[in-house]
Motif scaffolding. Sequence first.
Motif, PDB file in Angstrom:
ATOM      1  N   MET B   1       0.847  -1.201   0.000  1.00  0.00           N
ATOM      2  CA  MET B   1       0.000   0.000   0.000  1.00  0.00           C
ATOM      3  C   MET B   1       0.878   1.246   0.000  1.00  0.00           C
ATOM      4  SD  MET B   1      -3.442  -0.165   2.244  1.00  0.00           S
ATOM      5  CE  MET B   1      -2.724  -0.641   3.822  1.00  0.00           C
ATOM      6  N   PRO B   2       0.390   2.307  -0.616  1.00  0.00           N
ATOM      7  CA  PRO B   2       1.148   3.566  -0.563  1.00  0.00           C
ATOM      8  C   PRO B   2       1.257   4.113   0.861  1.00  0.00           C
ATOM      9  CG  PRO B   2      -0.654   3.690  -2.175  1.00  0.00           C
ATOM     10  CD  PRO B   2      -0.820   2.406  -1.432  1.00  0.00           C
ATOM     11  N   ARG B   3       2.275   4.900   1.059  1.00  0.00           N
ATOM     12  CA  ARG B   3       2.419   5.616   2.332  1.00  0.00           C
ATOM     13  C   ARG B   3       2.119   7.093   2.109  1.00  0.00           C
ATOM     14  NH1 ARG B   3       6.765   3.132   6.560  1.00  0.00           N
ATOM     15  NH2 ARG B   3       5.836   1.075   6.440  1.00  0.00           N
ATOM     16  N   TYR B   4       1.568   7.701   3.111  1.00  0.00           N
ATOM     17  CA  TYR B   4       1.215   9.120   3.045  1.00  0.00           C
ATOM     18  C   TYR B   4       1.743   9.845   4.276  1.00  0.00           C
ATOM     19  CZ  TYR B   4      -1.828   7.570  -0.657  1.00  0.00           C
ATOM     20  OH  TYR B   4      -2.275   7.009  -1.822  1.00  0.00           O
ATOM     21  N   THR B   5       2.266  11.032   4.033  1.00  0.00           N
ATOM     22  CA  THR B   5       2.577  11.954   5.124  1.00  0.00           C
ATOM     23  C   THR B   5       1.557  13.057   5.052  1.00  0.00           C
ATOM     24  OG1 THR B   5       4.942  11.500   5.108  1.00  0.00           O
ATOM     25  CG2 THR B   5       4.263  13.616   6.011  1.00  0.00           C
ATOM     26  N   ASP B   6       0.781  13.220   6.104  1.00  0.00           N
ATOM     27  CA  ASP B   6      -0.100  14.377   6.088  1.00  0.00           C
ATOM     28  C   ASP B   6       0.347  15.388   7.121  1.00  0.00           C
ATOM     29  OD1 ASP B   6      -1.567  13.638   8.455  1.00  0.00           O
ATOM     30  OD2 ASP B   6      -2.889  12.398   7.227  1.00  0.00           O
ATOM     31  N   VAL B   7       0.088  16.646   6.801  1.00  0.00           N
ATOM     32  CA  VAL B   7       0.582  17.763   7.601  1.00  0.00           C
ATOM     33  C   VAL B   7      -0.613  18.571   8.089  1.00  0.00           C
ATOM     34  CG1 VAL B   7       2.131  19.752   7.656  1.00  0.00           C
ATOM     35  CG2 VAL B   7       2.597  17.857   6.069  1.00  0.00           C
ATOM     36  N   HIS B   8      -0.639  18.764   9.394  1.00  0.00           N
ATOM     37  CA  HIS B   8      -1.681  19.576  10.028  1.00  0.00           C
ATOM     38  C   HIS B   8      -1.003  20.830  10.579  1.00  0.00           C
ATOM     39  CE1 HIS B   8      -4.463  15.969  10.497  1.00  0.00           C
ATOM     40  NE2 HIS B   8      -3.284  15.391  10.267  1.00  0.00           N
ATOM     41  N   ARG B   9      -1.540  21.983  10.237  1.00  0.00           N
ATOM     42  CA  ARG B   9      -0.914  23.241  10.657  1.00  0.00           C
ATOM     43  C   ARG B   9      -1.849  24.061  11.540  1.00  0.00           C
ATOM     44  NH1 ARG B   9       3.706  23.863   7.697  1.00  0.00           N
ATOM     45  NH2 ARG B   9       3.846  22.714   5.744  1.00  0.00           N
ATOM     46  N   SER B  10      -1.336  25.159  12.042  1.00  0.00           N
ATOM     47  CA  SER B  10      -2.137  26.134  12.798  1.00  0.00           C
ATOM     48  C   SER B  10      -2.751  25.520  14.046  1.00  0.00           C
ATOM     49  CB  SER B  10      -3.247  26.715  11.908  1.00  0.00           C
ATOM     50  OG  SER B  10      -2.711  27.205  10.700  1.00  0.00           O
ATOM     51  N   LEU B  11      -1.977  24.658  14.703  1.00  0.00           N
ATOM     52  CA  LEU B  11      -2.466  24.025  15.934  1.00  0.00           C
ATOM     53  C   LEU B  11      -1.718  24.573  17.156  1.00  0.00           C
ATOM     54  CD1 LEU B  11      -2.653  20.358  14.589  1.00  0.00           C
ATOM     55  CD2 LEU B  11      -4.591  21.850  15.088  1.00  0.00           C
ATOM     56  N   SER B  28      -8.479   3.881  16.551  1.00  0.00           N
ATOM     57  CA  SER B  28      -9.728   3.173  16.843  1.00  0.00           C
ATOM     58  C   SER B  28     -10.654   3.103  15.623  1.00  0.00           C
ATOM     59  CB  SER B  28     -10.440   3.824  18.037  1.00  0.00           C
ATOM     60  OG  SER B  28     -10.984   5.066  17.657  1.00  0.00           O
ATOM     61  N   VAL B  29     -10.445   3.971  14.640  1.00  0.00           N
ATOM     62  CA  VAL B  29     -11.320   3.942  13.451  1.00  0.00           C
ATOM     63  C   VAL B  29     -10.588   3.530  12.177  1.00  0.00           C
ATOM     64  CG1 VAL B  29     -12.753   5.805  14.423  1.00  0.00           C
ATOM     65  CG2 VAL B  29     -11.017   6.374  12.709  1.00  0.00           C
ATOM     66  N   GLN B  30      -9.272   3.359  12.240  1.00  0.00           N
ATOM     67  CA  GLN B  30      -8.485   3.213  11.001  1.00  0.00           C
ATOM     68  C   GLN B  30      -8.893   1.997  10.160  1.00  0.00           C
ATOM     69  OE1 GLN B  30      -4.328   2.969  12.064  1.00  0.00           O
ATOM     70  NE2 GLN B  30      -4.515   0.951  12.993  1.00  0.00           N
ATOM     71  N   ASN B  31      -9.269   0.905  10.812  1.00  0.00           N
ATOM     72  CA  ASN B  31      -9.586  -0.316  10.050  1.00  0.00           C
ATOM     73  C   ASN B  31     -10.766  -0.119   9.103  1.00  0.00           C
ATOM     74  OD1 ASN B  31      -7.520  -1.541  11.366  1.00  0.00           O
ATOM     75  ND2 ASN B  31      -8.800  -2.802  12.718  1.00  0.00           N
ATOM     76  N   MET B  36      -3.500   2.313   8.077  1.00  0.00           N
ATOM     77  CA  MET B  36      -2.680   1.990   9.242  1.00  0.00           C
ATOM     78  C   MET B  36      -1.832   3.224   9.566  1.00  0.00           C
ATOM     79  SD  MET B  36      -0.418  -1.398  10.032  1.00  0.00           S
ATOM     80  CE  MET B  36       0.344  -1.368   8.426  1.00  0.00           C
ATOM     81  N   PHE B  37      -2.193   3.901  10.644  1.00  0.00           N
ATOM     82  CA  PHE B  37      -1.384   5.052  11.077  1.00  0.00           C
ATOM     83  C   PHE B  37      -0.132   4.520  11.767  1.00  0.00           C
ATOM     84  CE2 PHE B  37      -5.546   7.120  10.711  1.00  0.00           C
ATOM     85  CZ  PHE B  37      -5.184   8.236   9.971  1.00  0.00           C
ATOM     86  N   LEU B  38       1.037   4.978  11.303  1.00  0.00           N
ATOM     87  CA  LEU B  38       2.306   4.385  11.738  1.00  0.00           C
ATOM     88  C   LEU B  38       3.012   5.220  12.799  1.00  0.00           C
ATOM     89  CD1 LEU B  38       3.480   3.461   8.139  1.00  0.00           C
ATOM     90  CD2 LEU B  38       2.596   1.877   9.869  1.00  0.00           C
ATOM     91  N   LYS B  39       3.174   6.483  12.539  1.00  0.00           N
ATOM     92  CA  LYS B  39       3.874   7.358  13.478  1.00  0.00           C
ATOM     93  C   LYS B  39       3.342   8.765  13.321  1.00  0.00           C
ATOM     94  CE  LYS B  39       8.171   5.037  14.295  1.00  0.00           C
ATOM     95  NZ  LYS B  39       9.511   5.202  14.812  1.00  0.00           N
ATOM     96  N   GLU B  54      -0.024   4.168   6.160  1.00  0.00           N
ATOM     97  CA  GLU B  54      -0.234   3.372   4.950  1.00  0.00           C
ATOM     98  C   GLU B  54      -1.723   3.374   4.691  1.00  0.00           C
ATOM     99  OE1 GLU B  54       3.365   0.080   5.001  1.00  0.00           O
ATOM    100  OE2 GLU B  54       1.270  -0.581   5.023  1.00  0.00           O
ATOM    101  N   ALA B  55      -2.081   3.579   3.432  1.00  0.00           N
ATOM    102  CA  ALA B  55      -3.514   3.682   3.135  1.00  0.00           C
ATOM    103  C   ALA B  55      -3.758   3.302   1.684  1.00  0.00           C
ATOM    104  CB  ALA B  55      -3.998   5.111   3.395  1.00  0.00           C
ATOM    105  N   PRO B  56      -4.968   2.889   1.366  1.00  0.00           N
ATOM    106  CA  PRO B  56      -5.269   2.478  -0.004  1.00  0.00           C
ATOM    107  C   PRO B  56      -5.296   3.646  -0.983  1.00  0.00           C
ATOM    108  CG  PRO B  56      -7.233   2.346   1.365  1.00  0.00           C
ATOM    109  CD  PRO B  56      -6.081   2.629   2.286  1.00  0.00           C
TER     110      PRO B  56
END
Lengths: 83, 83
Positions: B1-11, B28-31, B36-39, B54-56
């Motif tokens: 599966m591809p891996r993704y980095t997502d970025v959250h700002r202004s927190l 708790s909701v990833q399945n 699969m949230f890794l780090k 990792e996500a579809p």
Amino acid sequence: MPRYTDVHRSLKGTTFKDVAAAHQKDLSVQNKYGVMFLKFWVDEKEGTVFCLSEAPNREAPAKAHGEAHGLLPHETYEVLEGS
Amino acid sequence: MPRYTDVHRSLKGTTFKDVAAAHQKDLSVQNKYGVMFLKFWVDEKEGTVFCLSEAPNREAPAKAHGEAHGLLPHETYEVLEGS
């Protein structure tokens, strides 16, 4: 030691292989700056690279990048890691 | 599966502990979304959070975040990982 995520942007046309080669150059100079480069991630389509390192201060990873290949990060974040 | 980095700002004002709690909600909701949230990494001073998963597909991590706690990413990168 603190961990840093640095972000390199505007690298369109740069492949994963190119970044892996640059990373090897980082590894060859990192001890001089007290840095340990841990992992990197490449979005080939966007031309964005993330480098995770442990370093004594925020400037050290950029200095190592500068000597290794000259590609300086556009942003550097001091991060706490969780999983 | 591809891996993704997502970025959250202004927190700004968000602590590592806050993000760790949100991450538990992600787990708790990833399945349901095949994610699969890794780090994750938190820059408390800047209010910036990076999540590696990792996500579809590119939309799935954001959908999981949306259900878990509503904090949607500002940027999502499909990444290849090296070390």
